[in-house]
Design a protein around this motif. Structure first.
Motif, PDB file in Angstrom:
ATOM      1  N   LYS A  26       0.758  -1.127  -0.429  1.00 51.03           N
ATOM      2  CA  LYS A  26       0.244  -0.049   0.154  1.00 51.03           C
ATOM      3  C   LYS A  26       0.919   0.928  -0.083  1.00 51.03           C
ATOM      4  CE  LYS A  26      -4.043  -2.367   2.233  1.00 51.03           C
ATOM      5  NZ  LYS A  26      -4.816  -1.971   3.374  1.00 51.03           N
ATOM      6  N   ARG A  30       1.108   4.213  -2.585  1.00 51.72           N
ATOM      7  CA  ARG A  30       1.591   5.276  -2.956  1.00 51.72           C
ATOM      8  C   ARG A  30       2.126   6.005  -3.252  1.00 51.72           C
ATOM      9  NH1 ARG A  30      -1.286   4.116   2.122  1.00 51.72           N
ATOM     10  NH2 ARG A  30       0.859   4.452   3.262  1.00 51.72           N
ATOM     11  N   ARG A  34       2.841   9.258  -6.205  1.00 47.97           N
ATOM     12  CA  ARG A  34       3.869  10.602  -5.832  1.00 47.97           C
ATOM     13  C   ARG A  34       4.526  11.025  -6.657  1.00 47.97           C
ATOM     14  NH1 ARG A  34       2.013  12.977  -1.091  1.00 47.97           N
ATOM     15  NH2 ARG A  34       0.909  11.439   0.248  1.00 47.97           N
ATOM     16  N   GLU A 194       1.724  11.575   3.742  1.00 45.15           N
ATOM     17  CA  GLU A 194       0.235  10.570   4.230  1.00 45.15           C
ATOM     18  C   GLU A 194       0.225  10.613   5.517  1.00 45.15           C
ATOM     19  OE1 GLU A 194      -2.362   7.778   3.136  1.00 45.15           O
ATOM     20  OE2 GLU A 194      -1.182   8.891   1.454  1.00 45.15           O
TER      21      GLU A 194
END
Length: 202
Positions: A26, A30, A34, A194
């Motif tokens: 996960k 991300r 990004r 995050e």
């Protein structure tokens, strides 16, 4: 692997990238997104710095690409961006730098094209241990400012307030610990951002 992460991504060593994220899929997804968002304008930003004869900015832009591409496992982009950064540091001729920049952009475009197919993820919810916002928020702002400035004091701040960060960001703490321990400020910034978003959404 989940259905979100393809078995292959052009120009990316997925196994290496996952390893850099301690096999947290996960977090890796991300970071991939990004990277795609932050490096879309690499070509225009680098060209603008060169046009203005701003060697320091050109060097910084190349360095950022090298660092972030290495984090996600885009090894060819990392190598090319490293050569480009070195050329800027060594004040090579504009023609030499432009050739390296073109090669870098060509490989970067391969990576970005592959990443464009990734689906948008759902926000990952993390359970934070109770901690006074008046304690964690100022510490977080000081840390992220130091990280963005590339200031080594970020590592000292992290170590001195490790327990507070651990309680404030339990779902991200281990990844921040790894990034800061390796002085990988780009990954630390992305992970901390995050973590802040996750905390604020609670």
């Amino acid at each position: 692997m989940s259905e979100e992460l393809p078995a292959e991504l052009p120009g990316i060593d997925i196994r290496a990238g996952l390893g850099n994220m301690m096999n947290n899929e996960k977090l890796y997804l991300r970071m991939l997104r990004r990277f795609a968002e932050s490096q879309q304008k690499f070509e225009s930003q680098f060209a603008a710095a060169m046009a203005q004869e701003d060697d320091k900015t050109a060097e910084r832009i190349a360095h950022t690409l090298k660092s972030t591409s290495g984090s996600i496992g885009a090894t060819q982009v990392e190598a090319l961006a490293g050569s480009l950064e070195a050329a800027c540091v060594q004040a090579k001729s504009p023609d030499e730098i432009n050739i390296l920049a073109k090669e870098t952009v060509e490989q970067l475009e391969v990576v970005l094209a592959g990443l464009s197919a990734l689906k948008h993820p759902q926000m990952v919810q993390a359970t934070s241990a109770p901690i006074n916002p008046e304690v964690i928020e100022p510490l977080t702002q000081r840390l992220i400012t130091a990280l963005r400035d590339g200031d080594p004091v970020a590592v000292k701040l992290w170590k001195e307030n490790n327990d507070a960060f651990k309680r404030g960001y339990p779902g991200h703490w281990v990844y921040l610990e790894r990034a800061l321990g390796g002085y990988d400020f780009e990954t630390a910034i992305a992970t901390l951002t995050e973590a802040m978003e996750t905390r604020s959404s609670k």
